[in-house]
Design a protein around this motif. Structure first.
Motif, PDB file in Angstrom:
ATOM      1  N   GLU A  11      39.912  42.424  28.239  1.00 39.55           N
ATOM      2  CA  GLU A  11      41.251  41.200  28.842  1.00 39.55           C
ATOM      3  C   GLU A  11      41.880  41.679  30.203  1.00 39.55           C
ATOM      4  N   ALA A  12      41.764  43.044  30.426  1.00 35.34           N
ATOM      5  CA  ALA A  12      42.975  43.731  31.358  1.00 35.34           C
ATOM      6  C   ALA A  12      42.029  43.648  32.960  1.00 35.34           C
ATOM      7  N   ARG A  13      42.196  43.674  34.178  1.00 36.67           N
ATOM      8  CA  ARG A  13      41.758  43.037  35.239  1.00 36.67           C
ATOM      9  C   ARG A  13      41.014  44.784  35.868  1.00 36.67           C
ATOM     10  N   LEU A  14      42.160  46.055  34.841  1.00 36.62           N
ATOM     11  CA  LEU A  14      41.989  47.228  34.720  1.00 36.62           C
ATOM     12  C   LEU A  14      42.058  47.812  33.975  1.00 36.62           C
ATOM     13  N   CYS A  15      40.829  48.684  33.463  1.00 36.79           N
ATOM     14  CA  CYS A  15      41.677  48.948  32.093  1.00 36.79           C
ATOM     15  C   CYS A  15      40.878  51.393  31.938  1.00 36.79           C
ATOM     16  N   GLU A  16      41.456  51.964  32.410  1.00 34.25           N
ATOM     17  CA  GLU A  16      40.660  53.505  32.884  1.00 34.25           C
ATOM     18  C   GLU A  16      41.384  54.474  32.045  1.00 34.25           C
TER      19      GLU A  16
ATOM     20  N   LYS B 132      36.131  53.752  32.955  1.00 32.66           N
ATOM     21  CA  LYS B 132      36.843  52.444  33.558  1.00 32.66           C
ATOM     22  C   LYS B 132      36.215  50.934  33.264  1.00 32.66           C
ATOM     23  N   ALA B 133      37.026  50.062  32.829  1.00 34.30           N
ATOM     24  CA  ALA B 133      36.664  48.570  32.625  1.00 34.30           C
ATOM     25  C   ALA B 133      36.960  47.238  33.623  1.00 34.30           C
ATOM     26  N   ILE B 134      36.328  47.462  34.883  1.00 33.03           N
ATOM     27  CA  ILE B 134      36.947  46.525  35.792  1.00 33.03           C
ATOM     28  C   ILE B 134      36.369  45.135  35.502  1.00 33.03           C
TER      29      ILE B 134
END
Length: 507
Positions: A52-57, A80-82
């Motif tokens: 759900e985050a715009r960026l998760c690292e 990373k999930a973008i």
């Protein structure tokens, strides 16, 4: 181990950056503050659920057993999930699919959710019993290794026999086809380099008439040979070069006449027909060499077909004897497993009692021989099968099994718990907290908790709070932990007794 977490634009969170410790990491805070959002973001970066985050690292230490042929892996890996129009995943800058990400890390990242019913399959229970046995029984370890090595070979031979039987049903057709393919090439009987020779002959035949005409005209030169010789004599000139040249010319013309005679005896239609056949072979097989190699391959296949009945008989004999011996080994393993299961039941009884759960019983059923032996194992909890347990009961039993298996685990990886101590009594809460604390000696554990006992066992305690619609996450110091645990005990305005009890738990 997860070393660092960075989030940006996660619903009520603007930005989160956390350095994370080994052992037990507890997330607590008021309901609705965003604990589950934070936990789900960590999960999504490993390919569980959706981001759900715009960026998760996150940054993690590379698990010792993590290997991949498709991706380069550093000792510290950044995932990373973008999220833009859709979510894209990256590992050390390399694009990776969610499915591949999950497959890569699922052996090292376990998620225990009330909705997850995994872990009680027969294969998992057999692995639990076998690992406990191998940790203390060298004879079983040797037996287990021998069985698996021989079963793998047995399975290969079974597949070979199956393939032979399939081929056997088509044997006549295969022999006919192989003979047809061989005959098609050997009937032409091509020779290496023959195609180039035939093309040269074709080229010569196409020009022979013109060559003969030109040769007839050129032969007139010899009519003047004597007159030219007389000129040289009259002038007292050396005519040796002229004589040598005329002799060479005469020899060349004779060679040409001989070639012309040979070519006149060649049937051009036969040459063209032969060329057509050779070209057909080259078009199909690539070259004459490859066509001849194909013939040899088919001859070898024919030889193999002739031995197929003998191979089948030998395999059937081997498999019959090996099945008998494997069955003996599997029976020995089953006996050891059932004995060890009794010991595990006693060990589990202590933990299950603390969890207010009935004793567990391992049920063994005989099944057809496979890579695990002859056992199918299930669990029975006071007459209830695993499938009928509530989500809370299921996870608490699974927790007890993991604690019992701890002696066989060196580096457990990451364990994520979804409110495992929700809706339990005080005694159950204490037991759960103690078990999770034991597990945290080999696992890095992330747990959302609403119970003081689990929060007090944390190596790192993170408070998730929400003010004016914005969520925040921060690690707590000792004083902050006392305040938060007191809130868990006594509510938003804890009294002195709650604070005192919080300090006592932490001490």
């Amino acid at each position: 181990m997860v070393n660092r977490l960075y989030l940006k634009s996660l619903i009520s969170f603007d930005e989160v950056e956390l350095s994370l410790d080994r052992g037990l990491v507890v997330l607590s805070g008021p309901s609705g503050a965003g604990k589950s959002l934070l936990m789900n973001s960590i999960l999504s970066t490993f390919g569980y659920g959706s981001s759900e985050a715009r960026l998760c690292e996150i940054s993690i230490d590379k698990p010792p057993r993590l290997e991949s042929d498709a991706y380069a892996l550093e000792e510290e890996i950044t995932l990373k999930a973008i999220k833009k129009e859709k979510v894209r995943y990256y590992m050390d800058g390399q694009n990776i699919s969610k499915k591949a990400l999950h497959q890569l890390f699922s052996p090292f990242v376990q998620y225990l959710s009330v909705r997850d019913r995994g872990g009680f399959e027969s294969k998992e229970l057999i692995a639990l019993i076998d690992n406990a046995l191998m940790a203390k029984n060298r004879s079983f370890k040797k037996l287990h290794k021998e069985y698996h090595k021989r079963y793998r070979n047995y399975k290969i031979k079974v597949d070979q026999l199956h393939a032979i039987k399939e081929r056997e049903s088509k044997l006549a057709e295969l022999i006919e086809f192989a003979n047809f393919e061989i005959e098609k090439i050997t009937s032409i009987d091509p020779k290496i380099g023959e195609d180039e020779e035939l093309l040269q002959i074709k080229h010569q035949l196409s020009r022979i008439d013109k060559v003969n005409d030109a040769l007839a005209e050129a032969n007139h030169i010899f009519e003047l040979e004597e007159a030219v010789g007389e000129v040289y004599r009259l002038l007292d000139k050396d005519n040796s070069a002229f004589v040598e040249m005329m002799n060479q010319l005469r020899a060349d013309f004779e060679d040409i006449e001989s070639l012309s005679e040979e070519l006149s005896e060649i049937n051009i239609e036969e040459v063209l027909d032969r060329l057509e056949k050779i070209s057909g072979l080259k078009n199909r097989y690539g070259s004459i060499e490859e066509a001849l190699a194909y013939v040899e391959t088919k001859r070898q296949e024919l030889a193999g077909y002739q031995h197929i009945e003998q191979d089948k008989s030998m395999l059937e004999s081997f498999l019959s004897m090996e099945f008998t011996e494997l069955s003996v080994l599997a029976t020995q393993m089953s006996q050891s497993r059932q004995k060890e299961a009794k010991s595990l039941e006693k060990e589990l009884e202590v933990y299950l009692s603390e969890l207010k759960l009935s004793p567990i019983h391992f049920s063994f059923e005989r099944r057809e021989l496979d890579e695990l032996g002859i056992d199918r194992v299930s669990i029975d909890l006071a007459g209830s099968k695993a499938a009928t347990l509530s989500g809370g009961e299921f996870n608490r039993v699974r927790l007890a099994l993991m604690v019992v298996a701890l002696s066989d685990v060196r580096d457990g990886g990451v364990l994520i718990l979804d409110e495992i101590d929700a809706n339990v009594s005080g005694d159950e809460s204490i037991a759960i907290a103690n078990m999770i604390a034991k597990l945290s000696t080999v696992y890095q554990i992330f747990a959302i908790s609403h119970q003081a006992h689990l929060a007090s066992k944390a190596k790192q305690h993170i408070l998730v709070s929400k003010t004016e619609g914005k969520s925040h996450a921060k690690p707590l110091d000792q004083e902050g932990r006392v305040e938060e645990i007191a809130r868990i005990i006594g509510g938003e305005k804890p009294n002195v007794e709650a604070v005192h009890f919080a300090k006592k738990l932490l001490s």
